[in-house]
Motif scaffolding. Structure first.
Motif, PDB file in Angstrom:
ATOM      1  N   SER A 157      -3.206   4.361  15.531  1.00  0.00           N
ATOM      2  CA  SER A 157      -3.399   3.698  16.813  1.00  0.00           C
ATOM      3  C   SER A 157      -2.201   2.791  17.066  1.00  0.00           C
ATOM      4  O   SER A 157      -1.702   2.150  16.151  1.00  0.00           O
ATOM      5  CB  SER A 157      -4.669   2.845  16.806  1.00  0.00           C
ATOM      6  N   ILE A 159      -1.138  -0.409  19.465  1.00  0.00           N
ATOM      7  CA  ILE A 159      -1.740  -1.416  20.329  1.00  0.00           C
ATOM      8  C   ILE A 159      -0.633  -2.311  20.870  1.00  0.00           C
ATOM      9  O   ILE A 159       0.184  -2.824  20.119  1.00  0.00           O
ATOM     10  CB  ILE A 159      -2.764  -2.260  19.551  1.00  0.00           C
ATOM     11  N   PRO A 174      -0.877  -5.513  23.061  1.00  0.00           N
ATOM     12  CA  PRO A 174      -1.764  -6.445  23.737  1.00  0.00           C
ATOM     13  C   PRO A 174      -1.157  -6.947  25.040  1.00  0.00           C
ATOM     14  O   PRO A 174       0.046  -7.043  25.136  1.00  0.00           O
ATOM     15  CB  PRO A 174      -1.905  -7.601  22.747  1.00  0.00           C
ATOM     16  N   HIS A 221      -2.749  -2.309  26.512  1.00  0.00           N
ATOM     17  CA  HIS A 221      -2.519  -0.923  26.104  1.00  0.00           C
ATOM     18  C   HIS A 221      -2.995  -0.665  24.680  1.00  0.00           C
ATOM     19  O   HIS A 221      -2.800  -1.481  23.789  1.00  0.00           O
ATOM     20  CB  HIS A 221      -1.032  -0.575  26.196  1.00  0.00           C
ATOM     21  N   TRP A 222      -3.600   0.520  24.513  1.00  0.00           N
ATOM     22  CA  TRP A 222      -4.017   0.961  23.193  1.00  0.00           C
ATOM     23  C   TRP A 222      -3.974   2.482  23.209  1.00  0.00           C
ATOM     24  O   TRP A 222      -4.693   3.128  23.959  1.00  0.00           O
ATOM     25  CB  TRP A 222      -5.414   0.455  22.886  1.00  0.00           C
TER      26      TRP A 222
END
Length: 85
Positions: free
Chosen positions: A68, A70, A72, A75-76
């Motif tokens: 994943s 990320i 901050p 968005h991820w």
């Protein structure tokens, strides 16, 4: 041994900041942290988390690795798929 020295140094810095934090406002603390990091441009903005997803009743199955990404606060991604809309 080097990691122990780094850990002790970080712990000492953390305890010192807690002691000083009682005398400062949150805005002052944030400004100090940003300045210590070298400015807002130097702050971490992208995080990558690698994990192994195992959805099975058999604990011997290794599961599937996934990463994943990320960014901050909005968005991820999981691979190329956007997770936050």
């Amino acid at each position: 041994m080097r990691s122990l020295n780094i850990t002790c140094g970080l712990l000492l810095a953390f305890v010192t900041q807690i002691a000083l934090a009682a005398e400062r406002t949150p805005a002052e603390i944030v400004a100090k942290v940003v300045a210590t990091a070298g400015g807002e441009d130097k702050l971490l903005k992208l995080f990558r988390v690698e994990e192994r997803l195992a959805i099975s009743s058999d604990p011997a199955k290794p599961g599937n690795p996934r990463t994943s990404v990320i960014e901050p606060p909005t968005h991820w991604w999981l691979g190329k798929k956007e997770r936050v809309k």
